[in-house]
Write a protein that holds these residues in place. Structure first.
Motif, short mmCIF file in Angstrom:
data_model
loop_
_atom_site.label_atom_id
_atom_site.label_comp_id
_atom_site.label_asym_id
_atom_site.label_seq_id
_atom_site.Cartn_x
_atom_site.Cartn_y
_atom_site.Cartn_z
N MET A 19 44.63 76.08 33.85
CA MET A 19 45.95 75.66 34.30
C MET A 19 46.04 75.86 35.85
SD MET A 19 47.94 77.26 31.17
CE MET A 19 49.70 76.70 31.88
N ALA A 20 45.77 77.09 36.33
CA ALA A 20 45.93 77.47 37.65
C ALA A 20 44.89 78.61 37.97
CB ALA A 20 47.26 77.98 37.82
N GLY A 35 48.52 67.97 36.71
CA GLY A 35 49.16 67.65 35.59
C GLY A 35 49.94 68.98 35.14
N VAL A 36 49.71 70.27 35.62
CA VAL A 36 50.30 71.28 35.26
C VAL A 36 51.59 71.79 35.98
CG1 VAL A 36 50.11 73.81 34.97
CG2 VAL A 36 48.31 72.31 34.47
N GLU A 37 52.94 71.70 35.37
CA GLU A 37 54.10 71.75 35.98
C GLU A 37 54.27 73.20 36.73
OE1 GLU A 37 56.03 69.83 32.52
OE2 GLU A 37 57.46 70.12 33.96
N LYS A 38 54.23 73.48 38.05
CA LYS A 38 54.19 74.78 38.58
C LYS A 38 55.79 75.45 38.36
CE LYS A 38 53.09 73.46 42.60
NZ LYS A 38 53.10 72.87 44.10
N ASP A 39 56.64 74.58 38.25
CA ASP A 39 58.21 75.04 38.11
C ASP A 39 58.25 75.47 36.43
OD1 ASP A 39 59.60 72.65 40.17
OD2 ASP A 39 58.73 74.62 40.38
#
Lengths: 115, 112
Positions: free
Chosen positions: A47-48, A61-65
């Motif tokens: 993811m991160a 594609g992973v929403e940081k918010d």
């Protein structure tokens, strides 16, 4: 040595609420921590990546918010799933690296169920 | 984009038999990892292969790496029931600064 813990090990939350998952390196300083997500019967997806004192780098594609990551110290990173929905239900696993070798040390995982 | 392909994805075998799991990857890398995952659990590190021709063995498991062919193998010798698990290979192309890219995993069932 090289132990990584996660807390909680499992959590159930209601849709729309936020949940925080902690990842700690217990006996070493983790310059880099990684967060992975694993859906049932699937592989792990990165993811991160977070480095101490820096903003996390999110995979495409992973929403940081939605998935807030904080790596405030060399032994602690947190992942906050904001406004969780049932599709966020998954097994979240962190890993940590001391930056000196090639090993990534994996935590025991956190199973999140959103109802 | 790095792709990591494992095969087979599912394997059912009898105790005492030998078998090999294959892991192909699409981009140059000199770090290849093998992990074991039991149901409901996190990953257990099995092997880290760091150079071309590397071979490591632990008990009934042996892993090898051919960086020129971009291929790693995990060989199981005289399988026992306790080896039933899901096995993942993973590749690191960032020299440790990036996360790992995992294969889809091989679900191994060893029947007594």
């Amino acid at each position: 040595g090289a132990v990584v813990s996660q807390h909680p090990s499992w959590v159930i939350c209601k849709s729309g609420t936020s949940v925080k998952i902690e990842c700690r390196s217990l006996d070493f300083q983790a310059t880099t921590m990684f967060w992975y997500r694993q859906f049932p019967k699937q592989s792990l997806m990165l993811m991160a990546t977070s480095n101490e004192g820096s903003k996390a780098t999110y995979e495409q594609g992973v929403e940081k918010d939605k998935f807030l990551i904080n790596h405030a110290s060399l032994t602690l990173s947190t992942l906050t799933v904001t406004s969780a929905h049932p599709e966020d239900s998954s097994f979240y696993i962190c890993s940590a690296s001391d930056g000196r070798g090639y090993e990534q040390y994996f935590g025991p995982g956190t199973r999140l169920t959103v109802t | 984009e790095l792709k990591v392909e494992q095969n087979p994805l599912f394997l059912s075998m009898q105790e005492g038999k030998n078998y090999t799991i294959y892991c192909n990857y699409s981009t140059t890398s000199d770090r290849l990892y093998w992990y074991r995952q039991d149901p409901g659990k996190s990953l257990e590190s099995l092997f880290v292969l760091l150079s071309n021709g590397a071979v490591k063995q632990e008990g009934r498991l042996m892993a090898s790496l051919d960086t020129k062919a971009r291929l790693s193998t995990l060989h199981i010798t005289a399988a026992v029931h306790d080896l039933s698990a899901t096995y993942f290979c993973a590749v690191d192309i960032g020299g440790g600064a990036d996360g790992l890219t995992f294969g889809k995993g091989t679900h191994l069932i060893i029947q007594p």
